[in-house]
Design an enzyme around this catalytic site. Sequence first.
Site, PDB file in Angstrom:
ATOM      1  N   GLU A  36       0.604  -0.917  -0.015  1.00 57.41           N
ATOM      2  CA  GLU A  36      -0.242  -0.039   0.151  1.00 57.41           C
ATOM      3  C   GLU A  36       0.807   0.894  -0.230  1.00 57.41           C
ATOM      4  O   GLU A  36       0.389   2.470   0.748  1.00 57.41           O
ATOM      5  CB  GLU A  36      -0.872   0.280   1.423  1.00 57.41           C
ATOM      6  CG  GLU A  36      -1.961  -1.311   1.450  1.00 57.41           C
ATOM      7  CD  GLU A  36      -2.823  -1.657   2.223  1.00 57.41           C
ATOM      8  OE1 GLU A  36      -3.709  -1.182   2.327  1.00 57.41           O
ATOM      9  OE2 GLU A  36      -2.460  -0.809   3.857  1.00 57.41           O
TER      10      GLU A  36
HETATM   11  C1  TNX Z   1      -4.223  -3.950   4.749  1.00 59.12           C
HETATM   12  S1  TNX Z   1      -2.670  -6.237   3.808  1.00 59.12           S
HETATM   13  C2  TNX Z   1      -3.451  -3.522   4.703  1.00 59.12           C
HETATM   14  C3  TNX Z   1      -3.263  -3.500   6.489  1.00 59.12           C
HETATM   15  C4  TNX Z   1      -3.986  -3.344   7.459  1.00 59.12           C
HETATM   16  C5  TNX Z   1      -5.248  -4.159   6.556  1.00 59.12           C
HETATM   17  C6  TNX Z   1      -6.579  -4.677   7.138  1.00 59.12           C
HETATM   18  C7  TNX Z   1      -1.786  -4.931   4.250  1.00 59.12           C
HETATM   19  C8  TNX Z   1      -0.539  -5.605   3.116  1.00 59.12           C
HETATM   20  N1  TNX Z   1      -1.773  -3.850   4.304  1.00 59.12           N
HETATM   21  O1  TNX Z   1      -2.197  -1.827   6.688  1.00 59.12           O
HETATM   22  O2  TNX Z   1      -3.777  -3.748   8.490  1.00 59.12           O
HETATM   23  O3  TNX Z   1      -5.694  -4.378   5.450  1.00 59.12           O
HETATM   24  O4  TNX Z   1      -7.273  -5.433   6.823  1.00 59.12           O
END
Ligand code: TNX
Length: 529
Positions: A340
């Site tokens: 992300e």
């Molecule tokens: C996505 S999964 C994220 C996290 C969040 C999560 C909540 C991922 C690699 N990144 O930053 O905590 O969703 O479900």
Amino acid sequence: MLLSEGAGRRGFGRALAALLFVGAVGAAVPAHAAPETPLPHIVPAPVTATPRPGVTFTLSADTRIHTQPGSPAAKRVGEFLAGVLRPSTGYRLPVVPGASGRHISLLLVGADARVGEEGYQLDVTGRGVLVRARTAAGLFAGVQTLRQLLPAKVEAKTKQRGPWTVPGVRVLDYPRYAHRGAMLDVARHFFSVDEVKRYIDQIALYKVNRLHLHLTDDQGWRLEIKSWPNLTAHGGSTEVGGGPGGFYTQEQYKDLVAYAAARHITVIPEIDMPGHTNAALSSYPELNCDGVAPPPYTGIEVGFSSLCIDKDITYRFVDDVLREVAALTPGQYLHIGGDEAHATTDPDFDLFMDKVLPLVAKHGKTATGWHEFVKAGPPASAVPQFWGTKTVAPDMVAAAERGSEIVLSPATKAYLDMKYDADTKLGLSWAGYTDVQDAYDWNPGAYIEGLPAEAVRGVEAPLWSETVTDSADLEFLAFPRLPAIAELGWSPWSTHDWEKFKVRLAAQADRWDVMGVNYYASPQVPWKK
Ligand code: TNX
């Protein structure tokens, strides 16, 4: 041999068990040919378990735990077992070197070659319990099975009434995958050393062998870094919702790593970057492109922070952090996040990873990261962790073609922080609701279209902690889904059967009640009460 032991109508079950045995070692046996699970209560399902009808062994005040002479590692497994059994049975259970067919023996000789590096053989006869393996990890796995063969109250911390009877059985068992992971996000909400140890104990019972600790995120930096002390002094001082946060000193982290290692679990530390870095940016203004430190963050948005890709100090910082983390971590893998990174452009992301991946290698470790990091073309040794919601993932197939092995944590299946259903108080729902059957009913070996089964290194169940503040919350989300994912990681696909799994799972509840594990009583599972 298995067949000749059978008699009368029980012989039929044995013949089927023998078939399953053959199936598990290579011959094609369709899933529907799997027998009635001969021993109903073991999770993850063993490769084969053949009952010895009418045979039992009962622990007594005289029982000893014999361990492989000359092996301190086997002795430690014996001490672990004694540590489980002594409080509830009240027996002395001395752990002594030896190789007796009587009592409980944990031996590193004589195991079937098929047990490999982590498997074991377990024989319960009228004379005693014999666990054989080629490694202490295998003995430890066998001990987890033995625990599950004993009455649930054996898990109690105070003396209980016996009898402590184990059913006669012959088990040959070994894992499907090398990586059977659980991830805990200690950044969004901080979890104390004791809370993490409690979770380690719970996952060990299900033969999980990796604990991925998500140590840093926008809301908190949770591991002391001596060369950058403000990361924890400032960056560790809060959490989601504005609570006090916290962090592990290096001594505490080492203690956690050792506690996990004693349970044959390797800690994989994650330093998430270049995004998810507000806690670091807030602690050191010089890490920001504009030189201005943002305030601490206590919300649950993602994707707004980035290390400054153009500044040299960024890479001195990462180098220092990775050096210290590598020195504290005996495991081979460092997780560098990469997820992300919406505040980092793609070219910047590439540039960043091109500089950071060699730093991981420089400190003697191998990189693992969230699946987005394949954008930067990491080396074949790097392990992408897939967390997508789709089964079409050409970037994972391409990474496998370049030689990478993939860890699967599909958010729609393996994310323990997804709500079970619309009424679940805790958790998120961006990937949908995930009840126990959803978590269980998928085949990691055939999940991503076009990804060869051999490219799957294993599975991992992440527990993000935006909505989770203590052990009771964490357990409510992890149980019963964590055992479902653990079974996908351990058991051969030939044993996969929801109807049978849910019955074995239901039987775990007695144990969770004794252990004080807070679990979700999903209506999908036929709990006994
Ligand atoms: C996505 S999964 C994220 C996290 C969040 C999560 C909540 C991922 C690699 N990144 O930053 O905590 O969703 O479900």
